[in-house]
Each structure stands twice: as structure tokens, then as C-alpha cells.
Design an enzyme around this catalytic site. Structure first.
Site, PDB file in Angstrom:
ATOM      1  N   ARG A 162      55.200  31.801  45.683  1.00  0.00           N
ATOM      2  CA  ARG A 162      54.768  32.816  46.130  1.00  0.00           C
ATOM      3  C   ARG A 162      53.497  32.652  46.772  1.00  0.00           C
ATOM      4  O   ARG A 162      52.439  32.598  46.114  1.00  0.00           O
ATOM      5  CB  ARG A 162      54.528  34.114  44.952  1.00  0.00           C
ATOM      6  CG  ARG A 162      53.854  35.377  45.366  1.00  0.00           C
ATOM      7  CD  ARG A 162      53.906  36.119  44.096  1.00  0.00           C
ATOM      8  NE  ARG A 162      53.134  36.125  42.866  1.00  0.00           N
ATOM      9  CZ  ARG A 162      53.016  36.866  42.020  1.00  0.00           C
ATOM     10  NH1 ARG A 162      53.359  38.190  42.044  1.00  0.00           N
ATOM     11  NH2 ARG A 162      52.157  36.701  40.920  1.00  0.00           N
ATOM     12  N   ASP A 446      47.554  38.479  34.713  1.00  0.00           N
ATOM     13  CA  ASP A 446      47.041  37.992  35.669  1.00  0.00           C
ATOM     14  C   ASP A 446      46.270  39.033  36.385  1.00  0.00           C
ATOM     15  O   ASP A 446      45.761  39.942  35.863  1.00  0.00           O
ATOM     16  CB  ASP A 446      48.235  37.703  36.808  1.00  0.00           C
ATOM     17  CG  ASP A 446      49.106  38.713  37.130  1.00  0.00           C
ATOM     18  OD1 ASP A 446      48.757  40.070  37.004  1.00  0.00           O
ATOM     19  OD2 ASP A 446      50.128  38.483  37.919  1.00  0.00           O
TER      20      ASP A 446
END
Length: 532
Positions: A162, A446
């Protein structure tokens, strides 16, 4: 166009990644695509303002034919047919990469985005680790002498990398004196160094694409893929991409996004936490009806969240694409069995709902949760690798259902405000220290968590929200007081050295963006200016 590397050796072996040929590829990507990226980012702001003024967002009338027509994405390659458990986490340091590859998950989302602080060293180390993993040579020995190696007794997780979202810059690579596009740097370095090896092994190159807000942004990625494959002499369709539907405008363009990427598309993912952040951000000044309750009380069974996930499954399976479930943030604690038991129960319930809804797989944030997720999907899938055959013709989702934020129920409380400020500072401090994935109160956080937290605070100040548990109105003065108290609490928890170096700057940053009259689109953008 001239390319400049401000720090050519942030870590050992960096020269293996920052080669002249790799940098020439990065330069070519920017020459061709950076201008379009800049135009698309500008278009985001124009659309957001228009939507905020009306409080309305709808499916695009100009792409009705794409939604109505009968088309499907390219069939998935063998390595991506079974994605029932996906492990997520940063690709740096090497120890975490090895643990993820060895976790028993079918796929590892190797993250250079929200679970990774994009220090220059982290970026290069991640690419090195992914290249070494593709070659089968990745290893690590700790200071205590413990060795970490790729397992040979069972399959490794298939890597899906990603890159950063379109909005993030890369200040250590300059093109004509301007920072490079983080997404093009991450993709370009990974693809250049790893693609051919992955093709030989039959496992890639595969990507997760974050933070997109429109099918035009997906079209840009598709153009990048077409060019990159030609550049390295790879066949068109070699790259496969899964798009995170983690912004509210993208939820209205799922069909169109898959269509733009149809030769390279693998599926869509329900990026639930960033999705909530996006709703707050998009409708931050559209009135009280768009004020979400305390973050912890917004559950996936809320009607507006059910509308989002069911539309995603229906859209994906209609187009032959995989529907990937979202992150269960709870994590086990090996020192506290009761915490671990509760974590397993919550993950099992979350994954059971997703599997029964038709998702083809889902995410976990800790290797210990891989067996639980696998068991749930095994029970539903049986001998099948996925649920592409599970169509959802009964699902019919309207714009009003997707925007029915009031269906979340719940309340805005001072306890929730306090938690938001604590988490925003605590996460940002760890991010500034170079670690983008951190456990806070037995939740794996996150950047999305901090983004939700600080955005809720900004929105509550603007809307003068009344707190259900105290009756106080959210004002700048109240936020300043509570932020000070939570910052002092963190000082007692982390010690003076860490506090001075990371937590005090983090608190000052959170104060700046929460109390400002102007909304900051991404917390990580100003935070990035504070890291090396």
C-alpha cells in the site's frame, strides 16, 4: 525535469534502492502524471465545498451507464483467489515484515501508508525489505541474538503493498525543487525493484490504493499502471489493485472506480475507520445532523455503516471483484488473558458478520488473531476460495441511507472528548518517533484513529456540541483545558525524555489543528514536517 535526492543514504544499503535507473523511472512518472494529480487534488476541495453548502452527495448522473451496464473486472490471478485472512502492518522494520509474512495469513498488506511514519529511512527500509522478501532473502537478527527468518514449512503471505495516498508529498526527493508525490515514489521504487521478481514467482505485483475520492483518481492510477508495465516490458494486466473505499465520495463511485481499473482491479476494501474520518471531514461544517457520537459508540451495525458495507459487497460481486472486510482494531495482550479473551470474542463477532454478509476475507492487525479470522471464514467458505458467487440482488442502497449519520445513535460526551484528545496526542507522538502502528489501550491504532479523534474535536467546537454527561458546551477554552490535562497525564505515563521529544510537540500540533478556524485536511501533512 531534474530530480534531486536530499539524503542519498538514510540507512545502510539505501544505494541498492536509490539507483540511477530507479530514480529515472520516478522522474518519468512525475513528468507524466504529477500534473494530473495536482489538478485532481484541487478538484477535491471544490467538490467538498459544494457538498458542504448543500449537505447533499449523490450518485453521479453522468456515469449512470457505467452502473447500469454489464461488465466485469479481469479474473483474479491464482495468488489472489483466496484472501480470507489478510494481515496488515508496516513493511519496516524487517522483524515486523517477517512476522507478517510468517503469520499464516493468506495476504499481507505491506503498508507504506497509515501504519507507517514516512521518514526517509522507513520508506527506503520498507522497499528493501519487500525486495528481499520477494527474493526470499529477508532476515533479521536482534541485538539479543534472536534470528528471524522466512518460514519454509508453510506458504508465506502474498504481499499486497500500500503506497501513500495522492495527497502526501515526499520531501526527500525533489523534482525541479518541488517535493515529489509520495504515492509515485512508493509505487515507483517498489514496482521498479520488485515487479519482475514477483511475476516470476506468480505473486504480483499487487497493490492496495488508499484515500481516493473519485473514479478520476482511479483513472490516474490506471494510467500509471499502463505506463509502468510498458516501461518494464510487462504484460498489461500484470498489476492488480484493490481500492480502499475509505472516503464518503468514493462510496458513491464504487462501480466507476472498478470500471476505471477493470483490467487491473482485484477488489474493494471497506476501510471503515478512514471512512468515518472522511464523513466528519466532508460534512464538518454542514450542521449538527452530521456530528457523530463518541467514536467508541459508532459500530458497524449502525444503519449508515451497514448501507456502506452491503453496497460494497453487492457492487464487488456483481463485477467479479473481491469484497474485503475492514480492520478489527482490538488486539490480544499476552500478559492479560482476560483482555485476550475479550479481543478474540470481538474479532470473532466482527468477522462472522462480514463472512455472513458475503465478504471474501477480512483484516487483522496482530498475528495471534489470524487463526480466529481464518476459522470464521473457513466455516462459511467451506471448500470455496471466496464468495464471488454470493450475489446480493436484494440490496438497494440510497444516497440518503449512506448519509444518515444520525442512525448511529449514541451521544457526544466529555469522556469521549477527553479520550479523543488523549489518543490524538498519544498516537501523534508515537508517529513522530517513527512508528506508525501502535497499541493504545489494547487497540491497534494507525493514523485513521488520530484523524477521527482530532476531526471530531474540531467539528464539536464549530457546532457548539453539548456534552451529554456534563452539560458543558464544547468550546475552544474547554478543549484547551482538557487537552492540557490529558497532556499532563501522558507526561506521567511516558517519562520526561520521551515527553519533551515527542509528546509535547504532538500536543502542540493537536492544539493547533483542533483550535484553528481553518480545518486541516490531513493530520499527517503538518506532522510530516516535524519528522526527518
Amino acid at each position: 525535469m531534474a530530480i534531486t535526492v536530499t539524503d542519498p543514504r538514510p540507512i545502510e544499503r539505501a544505494e541498492e534502492i536509490l539507483t540511477p535507473k530507479a530514480l529515472a523511472f520516478i522522474e518519468e512518472l512525475h513528468t507524466r502524471f504529477a500534473g494530473t494529480r495536482n489538478e485532481l487534488l484541487a478538484a477535491r476541495a471544490v467538490k467538498r465545498q459544494r457538498v458542504a453548502e448543500t449537505g447533499k452527495l449523490d450518485f453521479l448522473p453522468e456515469t449512470q451507464d457505467v452502473r447500469d451496464d454489464d461488465w466485469r473486472v479481469a479474473p483474479a490471478p491464482a495468488a489472489l483467489q483466496d484472501r480470507r485472512v489478510e494481515m496488515t502492518g508496516p513493511a519496516s522494520p524487517a522483524k515486523m515484515a517477517i512476522n507478517a509474512l510468517n503469520s499464516g495469513a493468506k495476504v499481507w498488506l505491506a503498508d507504506l501508508e497509515d501504519a507507517s511514519t514516512p521518514t526517509w529511512g522507513n520508506v527506503i527500509d520498507a522497499i528493501l525489505n519487500l525486495r528481499d522478501a520477494a527474493q526470499g532473502t529477508l532476515s533479521y537478527t536482534s541485538d539479543e541474538g534472536k534470528e528471524y527468518r522466512l518460514r519454509t514449512d508453510a506458504p508465506l503471505a502474498v504481499v499486497v503493498a500500500r503506497p501513500r495516498g495522492w495527497h502526501m508529498p515526499e520531501k526527500h526527493l525533489l523534482l525541479n525543487g518541488e517535493p515529489a508525490v509520495g504515492a509515485l515514489v512508493d509505487f515507483g521504487l517498489h514496482f521498479f525493484h520488485v515487479a519482475k521478481q514477483l511475476v516470476l514467482s506468480g505473486q504480483g505485483p499487487y497493490y492496495y490504493l488508499p484515500k481516493m475520492e473519485s473514479h478520476l483518481e482511479a483513472r490516474l492510477w490506471n494510467d500509471v499502471f499502463v505506463f509502468a508495465q510498458d516501461y518494464l516490458g510487462l504484460g498489461q494486466g500484470t498489476i492488480r489493485a484493490t481500492v480502499l473505499i475509505e472516503t464518503i465520495p468514493a462510496a458513491f463511485e464504487m462501480d466507476e472506480i472498478l470500471y476505471e481499473l477493470r483490467d487491473h482491479a482485484s477488489g474493494l476494501n471497506a476501510g471503515r475507520w478512514d471512512y468515518l474520518f472522511s464523513i466528519i471531514k466532508y460534512f464538518r461544517d454542514a450542521g449538527e445532523e452530521f456530528v457523530l457520537p463518541d467514536r467508541a459508540s459508532v459500530v458497524m451495525t449502525a444503519p449508515f455503516m451497514r448501507a456502506y458495507t452491503e453496497l460494497l459487497v453487492k457492487t464487488c460481486h456483481k463485477r467479479g471483484a473481491f469484497a474485503m472486510g475492514g480492520m478489527a482494531a482490538v488486539i490480544p495482550n499476552r500478559r492479560h488473558p482476560e483482555v485476550t479473551e475479550a479481543a478474540f470474542a470481538k474479532v470473532r463477532a466482527d468477522k462472522t458478520r462480514e463472512a455472513n454478509d458475503g465478504f471474501d476475507g477480512s483484516w487483522v492487525a496482530h498475528p495471534d488473531l489470524v487463526p480466529t479470522c481464518r476459522e470464521v471464514f473457513d466455516a462459511v467458505l467451506g471448500d470455496k476460495p471466496n464468495q464471488l458467487d454470493k450475489q446480493r440482488p436484494e440490496v438497494s442502497v440510497t444516497a440518503e441511507q449512506l448519509l444518515d449519520v444520525t442512525s448511529a445513535g449514541g451521544q457526544v460526551t466529555e469522556a469521549g472528548l477527553r479520550l479523543n484528545l488523549y489518543v490524538a496526542v498519544a498516537y501523534t507522538a508515537v508517529w513522530l518517533s517513527g512508528n506508525g502502528a501502535v497499541a493504545i489501550h489494547n487497540l491497534m491504532e494507525d493514523a485513521a484513529t488520530a484523524e477521527i479523534s482530532r476531526s471530531q474535536v474540531w467539528q464539536q467546537i464549530r457546532n457548539k456540541s453539548v456534552l451529554a454527561d456534563t452539560g458543558n458546551t464544547v468550546t475552544k477554552e474547554l478543549v484547551e483545558r482538557i487537552l492540557g490535562e490529558e497532556t499532563e497525564r501522558l507526561r506521567t505515563e511516558v517519562g520526561d525524555e520521551a515527553f519533551t521529544r515527542y509528546y509535547q510537540p504532538a500536543s502542540e500540533l493537536i492544539a493547533d489543528i483542533c483550535l484553528s478556524e481553518d480545518y486541516t485536511d490531513f493530520l499527517t501533512t503538518p506532522a510530516y514536517e516535524l519528522v526527518g
